[in-house]
Design a protein around this motif. Structure first.
Motif, PDB file in Angstrom:
ATOM      1  N   SER A 138       0.831  -1.192   0.000  1.00 56.73           N
ATOM      2  CA  SER A 138       0.000   0.000   0.000  1.00 56.73           C
ATOM      3  C   SER A 138       0.871   1.250   0.000  1.00 56.73           C
ATOM      4  CB  SER A 138      -0.913   0.009   1.220  1.00 56.73           C
ATOM      5  OG  SER A 138      -0.146   0.020   2.387  1.00 56.73           O
ATOM      6  N   GLY A 183       0.711   5.578   0.301  1.00 58.74           N
ATOM      7  CA  GLY A 183      -0.065   6.759   0.642  1.00 58.74           C
ATOM      8  C   GLY A 183       0.408   7.954  -0.158  1.00 58.74           C
ATOM      9  N   VAL A 191       0.377  11.869  -0.166  1.00 59.08           N
ATOM     10  CA  VAL A 191       0.123  12.911   0.819  1.00 59.08           C
ATOM     11  C   VAL A 191       0.448  14.267   0.222  1.00 59.08           C
ATOM     12  CG1 VAL A 191       0.674  13.685   3.161  1.00 59.08           C
ATOM     13  CG2 VAL A 191       0.753  11.277   2.602  1.00 59.08           C
ATOM     14  N   LYS A 204      -2.521  15.280  -5.720  1.00 64.61           N
ATOM     15  CA  LYS A 204      -2.797  13.913  -5.273  1.00 64.61           C
ATOM     16  C   LYS A 204      -3.935  13.289  -6.056  1.00 64.61           C
ATOM     17  CE  LYS A 204      -4.310  15.223  -1.128  1.00 64.61           C
ATOM     18  NZ  LYS A 204      -4.332  16.662  -1.059  1.00 64.61           N
ATOM     19  N   ARG A 241     -11.039   2.865   8.672  1.00 61.85           N
ATOM     20  CA  ARG A 241      -9.601   2.577   8.609  1.00 61.85           C
ATOM     21  C   ARG A 241      -9.320   1.137   8.997  1.00 61.85           C
ATOM     22  NH1 ARG A 241      -7.250   7.761  11.705  1.00 61.85           N
ATOM     23  NH2 ARG A 241      -5.503   6.392  12.170  1.00 61.85           N
ATOM     24  N   LEU A 280      -3.682   5.120  -1.462  1.00 58.01           N
ATOM     25  CA  LEU A 280      -4.561   5.894  -0.608  1.00 58.01           C
ATOM     26  C   LEU A 280      -4.175   7.369  -0.688  1.00 58.01           C
ATOM     27  CD1 LEU A 280      -6.731   5.689   1.736  1.00 58.01           C
ATOM     28  CD2 LEU A 280      -4.775   5.778   3.268  1.00 58.01           C
ATOM     29  N   SER A 284      -4.543  11.059   0.772  1.00 58.35           N
ATOM     30  CA  SER A 284      -4.994  11.673   2.015  1.00 58.35           C
ATOM     31  C   SER A 284      -4.180  12.919   2.297  1.00 58.35           C
ATOM     32  CB  SER A 284      -4.833  10.685   3.174  1.00 58.35           C
ATOM     33  OG  SER A 284      -5.249  11.291   4.371  1.00 58.35           O
ATOM     34  N   VAL A 329      -2.446   7.854   6.741  1.00 62.61           N
ATOM     35  CA  VAL A 329      -1.513   7.190   5.845  1.00 62.61           C
ATOM     36  C   VAL A 329      -0.530   6.331   6.645  1.00 62.61           C
ATOM     37  CG1 VAL A 329       0.369   7.583   4.227  1.00 62.61           C
ATOM     38  CG2 VAL A 329      -1.736   8.902   4.048  1.00 62.61           C
ATOM     39  N   CYS A 337      -0.435   2.522   5.439  1.00 63.70           N
ATOM     40  CA  CYS A 337       0.395   2.347   4.244  1.00 63.70           C
ATOM     41  C   CYS A 337       1.814   1.889   4.555  1.00 63.70           C
ATOM     42  CB  CYS A 337       0.452   3.650   3.453  1.00 63.70           C
ATOM     43  SG  CYS A 337      -1.175   4.142   2.886  1.00 63.70           S
ATOM     44  N   ILE A 383       5.116   5.809   1.350  1.00 61.36           N
ATOM     45  CA  ILE A 383       4.498   7.112   1.357  1.00 61.36           C
ATOM     46  C   ILE A 383       5.121   7.949   0.242  1.00 61.36           C
ATOM     47  CG2 ILE A 383       6.070   8.291   2.942  1.00 61.36           C
ATOM     48  CD1 ILE A 383       3.618   9.277   4.430  1.00 61.36           C
ATOM     49  N   ALA A 439       6.840   4.234   4.822  1.00 59.41           N
ATOM     50  CA  ALA A 439       6.023   5.157   5.608  1.00 59.41           C
ATOM     51  C   ALA A 439       6.614   5.416   6.986  1.00 59.41           C
ATOM     52  CB  ALA A 439       4.605   4.600   5.729  1.00 59.41           C
TER      53      ALA A 439
END
Lengths: 277, 327
Positions: free
Chosen positions: B39, B41, B43, B50, B196, B212, B214, B220, B224, B227, B241
């Motif tokens: 996963s 994220g 940001v 994004k 979540r 994802l 966010s 995140v 995740c 990142i 992350a």
């Protein structure tokens, strides 16, 4: 369903309009059965008599001795049928055309709506005369020629509405879910067009009836011995000074139908337009 | 890094709107790799690009957008893929949850219909099998009384339930990648916590790769593995992350982390903010886009754009001439 009809109970004008329409339709269907006369039957003994109870000529007779009560109601039947059918034709073509153009956007939309513009700019009566000449005079030609032009406005309304719907999130979500375009159009876009489309349709019906009257008046529509409100009025105007009832009976029904449809249309528009709710 | 072929590989992707006035470059030079089941994220603050990135992956960019670079999904190039091919991928292989899932449900269709129509658009199933699958998916996303929900309309459901339903719709054709664009922004805090937890559970159960989006680092961080921090359309920092959050090397990431509300923050003090704002859309700065707001900016930062460079083992990369010292 209860909630959906609640507004209708409060909207007196719309309710009165619907009741009036139903009564007129019922009368047009059942009324002639109560009369001993037929549409094309001649009463040699009573030519051009005023309305009265004599020999059951309730609305009087015309210059050929035909019963106007039966002829007027037959005219109402024809006019209502043409109004509803031609509206249906314009509804089908207009919604399909407008929804596809509005959803596709871009060049396809441009091309499709330019076609609408070109048709719009054609002189209407000329167009109908052309159709009548090529297809021959018949009620079917009348439906086609009225419907063929009536869909233009519907297509424009639907196209604009679809364009704004296309950017709604639930349509974008349907695209993101990979649904086929046809399914998105039929199941996601069309139901949301119902409000404006329905309202515009109720406004189209009286418009179509008026056009039919106008075309029959010109001799392009329903022909003798069949009756329509239009050709009855055309004959009525010729005898206006000596036999005013020949004009008044069909006029009264036309006015009643157009007014009643207008009230129903207004009621629907008030109810379905989000800005009015 | 392993040599495993990534599920999703984005290389040099830019999204621009040349027709806008002034022409806008929403995204430039974005690079990311996502392995199956992992996963990521995305940001950044509003306008950082994004959502543009999230939309560009399944080819959902707005009309008028020009997408350049390369987006490979399972090795297949998605940029300039045919509309029919993209439609077949969407929903079936790439699930998408829109920014406001509340509005993403068709108001006039029953929940069951919306689930089964998505499933049956991608898999040949009869109505009964599709209904059973819909029921199972509602159970999986922990919707109470799933059988009754199938016959309900979206307005009859609470916000949290509607969110779960849109997750169920995104997942029902069993995609291998789920893109979620701020899936919890429209929800209140307790419901958000539930969603979540659901994402964590689904990722484990379905071996789902997740992108994802966010603006909330905490969300995140909890969900995740990797990142990617975006600022003004460019990647400023990327990496595992945990490392990025614990030890941000870019001054923007650090400021963003400092601006997050946490329960550990001392009471009574105002939340930290980042002074200034992103460059206006359409403005292209010669140097680092963050330089005007950066506490450590020097003359070089305004003149020369820093490249995204590795700063540490483990894959952390940062685009800064003067990265923060490792803690």
């Amino acid at each position: 369903m209860r909630r959906r009809w609640h507004w209708f109970e409060r909207d007196l004008a719309a309710r009165a309009g619907l009741v009036a329409l139903a009564s007129i339709a019922l009368l047009a269907l059942a009324g002639p059965l109560a009369s001993p006369w037929r549409v094309d039957e001649l009463d040699w003994a009573r030519i051009g008599v005023a309305p009265g109870l004599e020999a059951a000529h309730w609305f009087g007779t015309d210059r050929l001795g035909r019963d106007l009560f039966v002829r007027t109601l037959a005219g109402v039947r024809v006019s209502l049928a043409i109004g509803l059918l031609a509206t249906l034709v314009s509804l089908l073509i207009g919604v399909a055309w407008g929804a596809i153009a509005g959803y596709a956007g871009g060049r396809l939309e441009g091309a499709m709506m330019r076609v609408v513009d070109v048709f719009y700019s054609l002189p209407y009566v000329f167009f109908v005369i052309l159709l009548t000449v090529t297809l021959g005079r018949s009620p079917a030609t009348l439906f086609i020629s009225i419907g063929a032009v009536g869909w233009l406005t519907m297509a424009r309304v639907v196209c604009a509405q679809t364009e704004s719907l296309r950017h709604k999130e639930f349509i974008e979500a349907a695209v993101a879910a990979g649904l086929p375009v046809r399914r998105i159009l039929v199941r996601h876009v069309l139901p949301n067009l119902a409000g404006p489309v329905l309202v515009y349709a109720t406004l189209t019906v009286p418009g179509v009836i008026l056009i039919e009257s106008f075309l029959s008046f010109l001799g392009l529509g329903v022909q003798e011995p069949a009756a329509s409100l239009g050709n009855l009025m055309a004959q009525g105007t010729a005898e206006m000074e000596s036999a005013p009832w020949m004009l008044l009976a069909p006029c009264a029904f036309l006015v009643a139908i157009v007014l009643a449809l207008g009230f129903v249309g207004d009621g629907l528009r008030d109810h379905l337009d989000p800005r009015e709710r | 890094m392993s040599a495993e072929a990534p599920l999703l590989a984005v290389l040099g992707v830019g999204v621009s709107f040349p027709g806008a006035r002034p022409p806008v470059r929403a995204l430039a030079d974005v690079e990311l790799r996502l392995l199956a089941g992992r996963s990521l994220g995305l940001v950044g603050e509003s306008g950082a690009g994004k959502s543009q990135l999230a939309l560009a992956i399944p080819g959902l960019s707005a009309p008028g957008a020009v997408v350049e670079g390369s987006i490979r999904f399972c090795g297949e190039e998605l940029i300039n893929a045919s509309p029919a091919r993209l439609r077949a991928l969407r929903g079936r292989h790439i699930g998408f949850i829109a920014q406001d899932p509340q509005a993403a449900l068709a108001p006039h269709l029953k929940v069951g219909t919306q689930l089964t129509e998505t499933l049956r658009s991608h898999h040949a199933l009869d109505a009964r099998a599709a209904r059973a699958a819909a029921l199972q998916m509602l159970e999986r996303v922990q919707v109470p009384a799933p059988a009754a929900r199938l016959g309900q309309y979206p307005h009859e459901l609470s916000g949290g339930l509607r969110q779960r339903v849109s997750i169920a719709i995104a997942l029902i054709a069993s995609p291998s990648l789920l893109i979620a664009d701020e899936p919890t922004t429209a929800l209140d805090v307790t419901v958000e916590a539930g969603i979540r937890a659901l994402f964590l559970k689904l990722r484990q159960e379905l071996k789902l790769a997740l992108v994802l989006v966010s603006h909330d680092l905490a969300v995140v961080g909890g969900l995740c593995d990797e990142i990617l921090v975006l600022y003004a359309g460019r990647v400023v920092e990327s990496g595992p992350a945990a490392a990025v959050l614990k030890d941000p090397r870019h001054h923007y990431t650090a400021a963003l982390a400092a601006a997050s509300a946490t329960l550990e923050a001392p009471l009574g003090l105002p939340l930290a903010t980042i002074a200034g704002s992103q460059p206006a859309p359409g403005v292209e700065l010669a140097g680092c886009a963050f330089a005007p707001r950066c506490p450590a900016a020097a003359a070089r930062c305004h003149a020369e754009r820093p490249p995204l460079a590795s700063v540490a083992a483990g894959g952390a990369r940062v685009a800064c001439h003067f990265p923060r010292a490792s803690a």
